[in-house]
Scaffold this motif. Structure first.
Motif, short mmCIF file in Angstrom:
data_model
loop_
_atom_site.label_atom_id
_atom_site.label_comp_id
_atom_site.label_asym_id
_atom_site.label_seq_id
_atom_site.Cartn_x
_atom_site.Cartn_y
_atom_site.Cartn_z
N ARG A 124 0.84 -1.20 0.00
CA ARG A 124 0.00 0.00 0.00
C ARG A 124 0.87 1.24 0.00
N GLU A 125 0.60 2.12 -0.92
CA GLU A 125 1.30 3.40 -0.96
C GLU A 125 0.37 4.47 -1.52
N ARG A 126 0.78 5.70 -1.33
CA ARG A 126 -0.02 6.84 -1.76
C ARG A 126 0.91 7.86 -2.40
N THR A 127 0.47 8.46 -3.48
CA THR A 127 1.25 9.51 -4.11
C THR A 127 0.67 10.86 -3.71
N VAL A 128 1.49 11.71 -3.10
CA VAL A 128 0.98 12.96 -2.53
C VAL A 128 1.57 14.17 -3.25
N SER A 129 0.84 15.27 -3.15
CA SER A 129 1.34 16.55 -3.64
C SER A 129 2.25 17.17 -2.61
N LEU A 130 3.06 18.12 -3.05
CA LEU A 130 3.93 18.88 -2.17
C LEU A 130 3.92 20.34 -2.59
N GLY A 131 4.35 21.21 -1.70
CA GLY A 131 4.52 22.61 -2.03
C GLY A 131 6.00 22.92 -2.20
N LEU A 132 6.29 23.89 -3.06
CA LEU A 132 7.66 24.34 -3.28
C LEU A 132 7.68 25.85 -3.16
N ALA A 133 8.58 26.38 -2.35
CA ALA A 133 8.69 27.83 -2.15
C ALA A 133 10.09 28.28 -2.54
N ALA A 134 10.16 29.45 -3.15
CA ALA A 134 11.44 30.00 -3.58
C ALA A 134 11.40 31.52 -3.52
N GLU A 140 14.46 41.13 -3.52
CA GLU A 140 15.67 41.02 -2.71
C GLU A 140 15.86 39.61 -2.17
N ASP A 141 14.83 38.77 -2.27
CA ASP A 141 14.93 37.37 -1.85
C ASP A 141 15.19 36.43 -3.03
N GLU A 142 15.57 36.99 -4.17
CA GLU A 142 15.73 36.18 -5.39
C GLU A 142 16.70 35.02 -5.20
N GLY A 143 17.76 35.23 -4.45
CA GLY A 143 18.77 34.20 -4.30
C GLY A 143 18.46 33.14 -3.26
N VAL A 144 17.32 33.24 -2.58
CA VAL A 144 16.99 32.25 -1.55
C VAL A 144 16.70 30.90 -2.22
N HIS A 289 3.99 39.04 -1.67
CA HIS A 289 4.94 40.14 -1.58
C HIS A 289 4.56 40.99 -0.37
N SER A 290 5.54 41.37 0.42
CA SER A 290 5.29 42.18 1.60
C SER A 290 6.03 43.51 1.50
N LYS A 291 5.39 44.56 1.99
CA LYS A 291 6.02 45.88 2.01
C LYS A 291 7.14 45.95 3.03
N VAL A 292 7.08 45.08 4.02
CA VAL A 292 8.11 45.04 5.07
C VAL A 292 8.52 43.59 5.27
N PRO A 293 9.73 43.33 5.74
CA PRO A 293 10.14 41.94 6.01
C PRO A 293 9.24 41.31 7.07
N LEU A 294 8.74 40.10 6.79
CA LEU A 294 7.86 39.40 7.71
C LEU A 294 8.40 38.00 7.99
N PRO A 295 8.08 37.44 9.17
CA PRO A 295 8.52 36.08 9.47
C PRO A 295 7.94 35.08 8.47
N PHE A 296 8.74 34.05 8.16
CA PHE A 296 8.34 33.02 7.20
C PHE A 296 8.63 31.66 7.81
N GLN A 297 7.68 30.72 7.66
CA GLN A 297 7.88 29.36 8.17
C GLN A 297 7.43 28.34 7.14
N THR A 307 10.47 39.14 2.21
CA THR A 307 9.59 40.15 1.62
C THR A 307 8.86 39.62 0.40
N SER A 308 9.33 38.52 -0.19
CA SER A 308 8.69 37.99 -1.40
C SER A 308 8.98 36.51 -1.55
N VAL A 309 7.92 35.72 -1.71
CA VAL A 309 8.05 34.27 -1.86
C VAL A 309 7.14 33.80 -2.99
#
Length: 322
Positions: A124-134, A140-144, A289-297, A307-309
């Motif tokens: 038994r197995e299941r194929t699941v979706s995932l999220g990708l963030a960059a 200014e976060d382009e290189g993350v 996109h955020s006007k100010v830097p915000l916490p990200f998890q 500021t942008s993901v």
């Protein structure tokens, strides 16, 4: 079957003795190599090693959601490949274990190990979706570096709570649900976390959604647990679809009380709702996109300020033994 077991020795709900019993049980059914993680990112390195191996068919992650996230990012270092990559099995050992519980596994390491062994015998197995963030190109976060997540991500308030909890854990506090509740209150009382209009959500072919205070991105439902109580930020989210988003445009005392109560009393049919709540379902591509830097998890791991993901929902990204 040859398998790699990635063991987090700091897993909060398993002792060394229990881990030894689980290793013995798994080794009785497969050719098992067990490796204990020694540093942050070690589980990711082990996942990548398994992905590049020609004979490892399964990776078992024994730990919490952070361990699972690292293993997944190692496995998918070069992207999804259902035919080539090893499958994943998860033995919950953390304080919340959202991914394992969302898959329907018992929230007990011994019972979950038994369920995994049954699933392997029955194929038994299941194929699941995932999220990708960059990091968003041109920001200014382009290189993350890009990073996969299994169940959720967040920009703003909830990520700030995660960051506060991590600070407390670094000071020696145990990861308990009471600790999370206290940090929610402290995050709310910090006036700087109640700005209006910091976040804009953009998606192809649609008008931007502006003036958002926080955004929670869900790859499955429930979004998290408070003890044994599931909390549904986006009830329609599932491992069979892309990403769902819950955003709020107001976080005054009254609004916070309303939406906090709705989240605590949410069900698989109904989550937070109202004129200040924005719910979007099955999004493949969008950015925040955020006007100010915000916490990200991501998956309960605080990743600093952004500021942008840019987010991508990837269907059928990973094989999981359930």
């Amino acid at each position: 079957m040859r398998a790699l077991l990635v063991v987090n020795p700091a897993a909060t709900t398993t002792s060394a003795r229990v881990r030894d019993v689980l290793i013995h049980a798994l080794a009785s059914e497969m050719k098992l190599e067990a490796i204990t993680t020694e540093y942050r990112g070690h589980a990711r390195d082990l996942g990548r090693r398994a992905a590049e191996s020609k004979d490892i068919e399964l990776v078992v992650a024994l730990g919490g959601d952070g361990t699972v996230n690292e293993v997944v990012n190692g496995l998918l270092h070069n992207g999804p490949d259902l035919e080539r990559l090893p499958g994943l099995a998860v033995v919950p050992g953390g304080s919340t274990n959202v991914f394992a519980r969302a898959l329907g596994l018992p929230n007990d390491a011994v019972e979950a190990t038994g369920a995994i062994l049954d699933a392997l015998r029955e194929r038994r197995e299941r194929t699941v979706s995932l999220g990708l963030a960059a990091g968003t190109p041109g920001s200014e976060d382009e290189g993350v570096p890009s990073r996969w997540f299994t169940f959720c991500a967040g920009l703003g308030f909830d990520a700030g709570v995660v960051g506060r909890v991590e600070q407390q854990r670094e000071r020696g506090k145990r990861s308990t649900h009471a600790l999370y509740v206290r940090q929610v209150v402290r995050q709310f009382l910090d006036e700087s976390n109640r700005r209006h209009g910091a976040i804009t959500l953009e998606r192809p072919g649609e008008d931007p959604v502006t003036d958002l205070v926080l955004s929670i991105i869900c790859n499955t439902s429930p979004y998290t647990y408070l003890g044994n109580r599931p909390m549904y930020a986006s009830p329609e989210a599932s491992f069979e679809t892309a990403l769902d988003v819950l955003s709020l445009s107001k976080l005054s005392s009254v609004a916070a009380a309303r939406y906090g109560t709705q989240l605590l009393t949410s069900t698989p049919e109904r989550g937070p709702h109202g004129k200040h709540a924005v719910s979007l379902h099955d999004l493949t591509d969008f950015s925040l996109h955020s006007k100010v830097p915000l916490p990200f998890q991501m998956d309960g791991d605080h990743l600093g300020l952004r500021t942008s993901v840019t987010f991508t929902g990837v269907r059928r990204a990973l094989r999981v033994i359930v």
